[in-house]
Design an enzyme around this catalytic site. Structure first.
Site, PDB file in Angstrom:
ATOM      1  N   LEU A   1     -15.403   5.803  -3.292  1.00 20.42           N
ATOM      2  CA  LEU A   1     -14.006   5.394  -3.213  1.00 20.42           C
ATOM      3  C   LEU A   1     -13.622   4.297  -4.204  1.00 20.42           C
ATOM      4  CD1 LEU A   1     -11.419   5.821  -1.551  1.00 20.42           C
ATOM      5  CD2 LEU A   1     -12.174   3.939  -0.098  1.00 20.42           C
TER       6      LEU A   1
ATOM      7  N   GLN B   1      -7.822  14.588   4.343  1.00 13.78           N
ATOM      8  CA  GLN B   1      -7.244  13.776   3.273  1.00 13.78           C
ATOM      9  C   GLN B   1      -8.200  13.688   2.092  1.00 13.78           C
ATOM     10  OE1 GLN B   1      -6.524   9.251   3.509  1.00 13.78           O
ATOM     11  NE2 GLN B   1      -4.502  10.181   3.528  1.00 13.78           N
TER      12      GLN B   1
ATOM     13  N   HIS C   1     -11.954  12.249   1.960  1.00  9.31           N
ATOM     14  CA  HIS C   1     -11.973  10.873   2.447  1.00  9.31           C
ATOM     15  C   HIS C   1     -11.828  10.761   3.953  1.00  9.31           C
ATOM     16  CE1 HIS C   1     -11.464   6.590   2.181  1.00  9.31           C
ATOM     17  NE2 HIS C   1     -10.246   6.617   2.658  1.00  9.31           N
TER      18      HIS C   1
ATOM     19  N   ARG D   1      -2.683  10.733   6.568  1.00  8.87           N
ATOM     20  CA  ARG D   1      -2.759   9.342   7.013  1.00  8.87           C
ATOM     21  C   ARG D   1      -2.344   8.388   5.899  1.00  8.87           C
ATOM     22  NH1 ARG D   1      -6.448   5.285   6.418  1.00  8.87           N
ATOM     23  NH2 ARG D   1      -8.086   6.593   5.568  1.00  8.87           N
TER      24      ARG D   1
ATOM     25  N   PHE E   1       0.848  -1.184   0.000  1.00 13.20           N
ATOM     26  CA  PHE E   1       0.000   0.000   0.000  1.00 13.20           C
ATOM     27  C   PHE E   1       0.885   1.236   0.000  1.00 13.20           C
ATOM     28  CE2 PHE E   1      -4.464   1.255   1.255  1.00 13.20           C
ATOM     29  CZ  PHE E   1      -5.080   0.318   0.459  1.00 13.20           C
TER      30      PHE E   1
ATOM     31  N   GLU F   1      -7.223   2.063  -2.843  1.00  9.06           N
ATOM     32  CA  GLU F   1      -5.801   2.163  -3.151  1.00  9.06           C
ATOM     33  C   GLU F   1      -5.219   0.795  -3.523  1.00  9.06           C
ATOM     34  OE1 GLU F   1      -3.863   4.726  -0.396  1.00  9.06           O
ATOM     35  OE2 GLU F   1      -1.959   3.673  -0.562  1.00  9.06           O
TER      36      GLU F   1
ATOM     37  N   HIS G   1      -8.671  11.605  -0.877  1.00 11.75           N
ATOM     38  CA  HIS G   1      -8.184  10.344  -1.443  1.00 11.75           C
ATOM     39  C   HIS G   1      -8.013  10.564  -2.936  1.00 11.75           C
ATOM     40  CE1 HIS G   1      -7.934   6.163  -2.599  1.00 11.75           C
ATOM     41  NE2 HIS G   1      -7.902   5.794  -1.337  1.00 11.75           N
TER      42      HIS G   1
END
Lengths: 626, 253
Positions: free
Chosen positions: A262, A246, A387, A423, A120, A265, A248
């Protein structure tokens, strides 16, 4: 009508991962626990987490350990994290994952039969325990089933399943009550009937998640209205670093109806690449200096990394989220975006249709059913979506106690500090578990030491009057319209790229909406009335937006989830500053506070040349606190 | 690409109610939940509906659309012809609270009746070893988002309130199957109790539950039928059950 009243040792607001983990801990410490949530049990936003839960178990690469995880977390947060939270999280995450497995979670496996771990963004080694791309569902269901198991045990031992732990679903808390400066309980209403309910409890754990619905384009469910942030502020607690949100990098952009949903990732973790409308794999152009030694600057090396991670640098698609989101934003702004204002994300070139459907089943499903796109054959169109909020309630790291309010605790997304300015993906699910557990224990220890703190009649009348108010007015403002106006303001003026001028404008406009929101009227009666519910959610979102805009205006630099067009660089002096929001009953005030200094033993975990990129020369010379 | 949509939405509560006609604009790509939200924001501020994620992941916005149990967030408006009136009603198997919101507490009561996972005594966190192939069967059932569409459509309870007491329903048959197939679960007789206490025998395999499952879980083929078959086997040969359990345990430990 007589008021519905309950007495518990601990009231937990929110039934996502953090709330449920806190509940289990407090219950196992022998206390009685009420879990209060706005939705049905098991529907919390945690369910939407896709990629996985980061824990350095070392099952796939045994070079991994808590120190590597700690370093990655601090880098991801651009060293604005509260070091102690990042340290506790890195150390305890593996135990929290193994514990879930004992409670029935079935993670994907390695060939040795251990819990598998995936790559990730920002994580040096494969670190995310996962179940396909529905890890959050596994987490919430496991916790839900753990609660049921404990209730079954109480039924066997005491003849009453809900003796020690009860879920109050579809209840909104409108106020946290204090007496003599300490927590005394919480007040709210049942969504189903609109009837009011009082919880008397000397400790309250806030675990309400995020604030995404303050923004127009978000991956968050409707519940993300910043309730806990606002409740904490009103109860006298502080919020820390609310400027950091954040975005995303990969939300769906088309059709309009799904904009913001979403795209995990994991698509990039599994080998998905980002290209612009010219077909360029553009991320190579956006590797910041601080990450140059860890990310490949050419396609050949990036491609080799998937096979040989020890001798190649990572593909830049796996940079931390803030970097990727800004890069996509720049490409679109420069006119190299797709027809619908995003960029292309393609996983079909690298892995087979069969493996895509196995490893990314809900992504396949989501694009096929909502956008008519088959991701095993074609590219997805993606763009940034709001996000996660890094900012949140200021807490003592070890106990999750809210600073300044005895008896109040906060854990999960609603708490601040752990993630600094940005994050890393995968760190949220383990954050929920690590600090959910700590909050449950912190609250239990507090209750054992302090005992009950009864609620006064005056506090009840005041809380009740506030719930009645919107029905007493007629012909006032419409909550739905005000919410849409707020979302336009935050999207346009407090979004992914900010300027001082726009933030000043936003602060004035948010204040105007807040004034008008005092005159909201509601049609219909109290029974399951979404217009009535929104009036309270909106009040919370307005306080959150005010706190975010004011904190963002003060921070004259760009770092993580806060980008100022008028102050583009990262500034080491600003790294030493946290922004603390408090509420004076009328408005949010923000002040600067020194960031806790990294202790020497943690300072020494880093190469000093890396720290030089973030810290002032004076800080480097000191070498951390002794 | 906007179109004008004619809807009939059921409004009412546990006492009275009926269909109300609504005309509303719909944009390209919108789902039924978008339309309901537009109606809420512009015409019926107090229209009650449950929803959370609007991405097919939480299972909150279950309702009946033209009589079919569906998630409103995963139902494209474009799937209905231009001139068709879309009728939206609450789940039929559960009591109405208000408008499109029903009382689904039946399901939470049933969840409480299913015995939980029983791990091997003495096993410590971090010790379990399971092969992917062995967890996949249970993983299929753990995809369940608890939308309760299968519960709603199952005719054992849809039209027979009296069966609710003794029938857990498809959602909980897959829960039992999941635990039964869990490589580490030590509780025996799950299939037998499914039959004797949770009403597995009432299911006559019409597969309606499988058809409405938004997660495409093969409820009937992969959970209900295998359990029914083995219940029958074990009636004749209980040693078979014990044998399979012991073998499985040796693999694990």
């Amino acid at each position: 009508m007589t008021l519905e009243k309950h007495k518990y040792d601990v009231v937990i607001i929110g039934a996502g991962g953090a709330g449920l983990r806190a509940a289990v801990e407090a219950r196992e410490a022998g206390l009685s626990v009420a879990i209060v949530c706005k939705s049905l049990f098991g529907k919390a936003h945690t369910v939407m987490a896709e990629g996985g839960a980061a824990a350095s178990m070392g099952n796939v690469n045994d070079n991994d350990n808590w120190m590597v995880h700690f370093r990655d977390t601090m880098r991801g947060g651009k060293f604005l994290n509260h070091y102690r939270m990042a340290e506790l999280h890195a150390k305890e995450a593996p135990d929290r994952i193994w514990e879930l497995e004992m409670w029935g979670a079935l993670f994907d496996r390695t060939s040795e039969g251990k819990i598998s771990q995936r790559n990730f963004g920002g994580h040096e080694y494969p670190r995310l325990a996962h179940v396909g791309d529905r890890t959050g569902l596994e987490l919430i269901r496991t916790m839900q089933q753990r609660i049921v198991a404990l209730q079954q045990q109480d039924a066997r031992d005491h003849g009453e399943a809900e003796k020690n732990m009860k879920v109050f679903a579809e209840v909104t808390i409108t106020e946290i009550l204090k007496e003599n400066g300490k927590i005394a309980g919480a007040y709210g209403y049942r969504r189903e009937t609109g009837s009011e309910v009082l919880f008397e409890a000397p400790a309250v754990v806030i675990a309400t998640g995020g604030v995404g619905k303050t923004f127009k384009i978000t991956s968050n469910s409707w519940e993300g209205t910043g309730d806990g942030h606002a409740l904490a502020l009103k109860a006298g607690a502080n919020l820390v670093d609310m400027e950091f949100l954040q975005f995303h990098p990969t939300g769906m952009v088309w059709p309009l109806s799904v904009k913001g949903i979403l795209v995990t990732e994991s698509v990039r973790g599994e080998g998905g690449i980002l290209t612009n409308s010219l077909g360029e794999r553009f991320m190579f152009k956006y590797i910041p200096d601080v990450f140059k030694d860890k990310y490949a600057d050419n396609e050949a090396e990036a491609d080799r990394w998937y096979e040989d991670q020890d001798n190649n640098r990572r593909p830049p698609e796996l940079l931390p989220r803030d970097e990727v989101a800004r890069a996509i934003n720049s490409e679109v702004k420069a006119g190299r975006g797709t027809e619908h204002g995003g960029v292309f994300l393609d996983v079909s070139k690298r892995i087979s249709a069969e493996i895509i459907k196995k490893r990314l089943p809900s992504m396949w499903h989501q694009f096929y059913e909502l956008a008519g796109v088959d991701i095993t054959k074609e590219a997805m169109e993606v763009g940034p979506t709001c996000h996660y909020v890094m900012g949140g309630v200021e807490v003592e790291p070890d106990t999750a106690a809210a600073v300044g309010v005895p008896g109040l605790y906060a854990a999960g997304e609603v708490a601040g500090g752990m993630h600094g300015s940005n994050r890393l993906g995968g760190n949220s699910l383990t954050d929920l578990l690590v600090f959910g557990r700590r909050a449950g224990k912190g609250a239990a220890d507090y209750v054992k030491a302090n005992g009950a703190n009864p609620v006064s009649e005056a506090a009840i009348s005041k809380a009740s009057a506030r719930i009645e108010a919107p029905f007493a007015r007629t012909g006032g403002e419409n909550a739905y319209s005000l919410h849409q106006e707020l979302q336009e303001i935050t999207h346009n003026l407090v979004g992914i790229i900010r300027t001082g001028q726009e933030l000043t404008k936003a602060i004035a406009e948010i204040a105007d909406i807040r004034k008008r929101s005092g005159n909201i009227s509601v049609s219909g009666d109290r029974k399951f009335n979404p217009g009535f519910h929104l009036a309270f959610d909106l009040d919370n979102m307005l306080l959150v937006a005010e706190s975010t805009a004011k904190s963002a205006l003060l921070r004259e630099e760009s770092r993580g989830g806060h980008t100022r067009d008028d102050f583009p660089g990262m500034n080491s002096t600003w790294r030493q500053v946290n922004h603390i929001s408090s509420f004076d009953g009328d408005k949010v005030n923000v002040k600067a506070q020194p960031l806790p200094v990294l202790p020497k033993e943690l300072f020494d975990l880093f190469d000093v040349h890396e720290l030089e990129k973030y810290m002032t020369s004076e800080e480097i010379a000191k070498g951390g606190s002794k | 690409m906007a179109r004008t949509l004619k809807l009939r939405i059921w409004r009412g509560d546990d006492k009275t109610g009926g269909l109300q006609d609504v005309t509303v604009e719909a944009n390209h790509g919108e789902v039924v939940l978008d339309i309901i939200h537009r109606v809420q924001a512009t015409q019926m501020g107090d229209l009650a509906v449950r929803w959370n994620c609007k991405a097919g992941k939480c299972g909150s916005c279950s309702m009946e659309i033209n009589g079919k149990p569906r998630l409103a967030c995963m139902t494209q408006v474009a799937a209905y012809p231009e001139d068709e009136v879309i009728t939206i009603t609450p789940l039929r198997a559960f009591p109405v609270i208000k408008d499109l919101v029903t009382d689904v507490s039946f399901n939470y009561k049933k969840a409480m009746e299913i015995p939980s996972l029983e791990m091997p005594a003495g096993m410590k966190p971090g010790e379990p070893r399971m092969q992917q192939v062995d967890v996949e069967r249970s993983q299929e059932f753990r995809k369940c988002i608890e939308c309760f569409l299968c519960q709603n459509t199952c005719h054992v309870i849809r039209d027979h309130e009296e069966n609710k007491k003794s029938f857990a329903g498809p959602r909980f048959f897959i829960r039992i199957a999941e635990l039964d197939m869990h490589p580490l679960d030590m509780l025996r007789n799950r299939k037998k109790t499914a039959q004797e206490e949770h009403g597995l025998g009432l299911c006559n395999i019409t597969k309606c539950c499988t058809e409405v499952c938004p997660e495409h879980i093969k409820i009937t083929d992969n959970a209900i039928i295998p359990m029914k078959e083995r219940v029958a086997d074990e009636k004749y040969d209980p040693i078979r059950w014990l044998g399979s359990k012991i073998r499985r345990r040796e693999d694990v430990l």
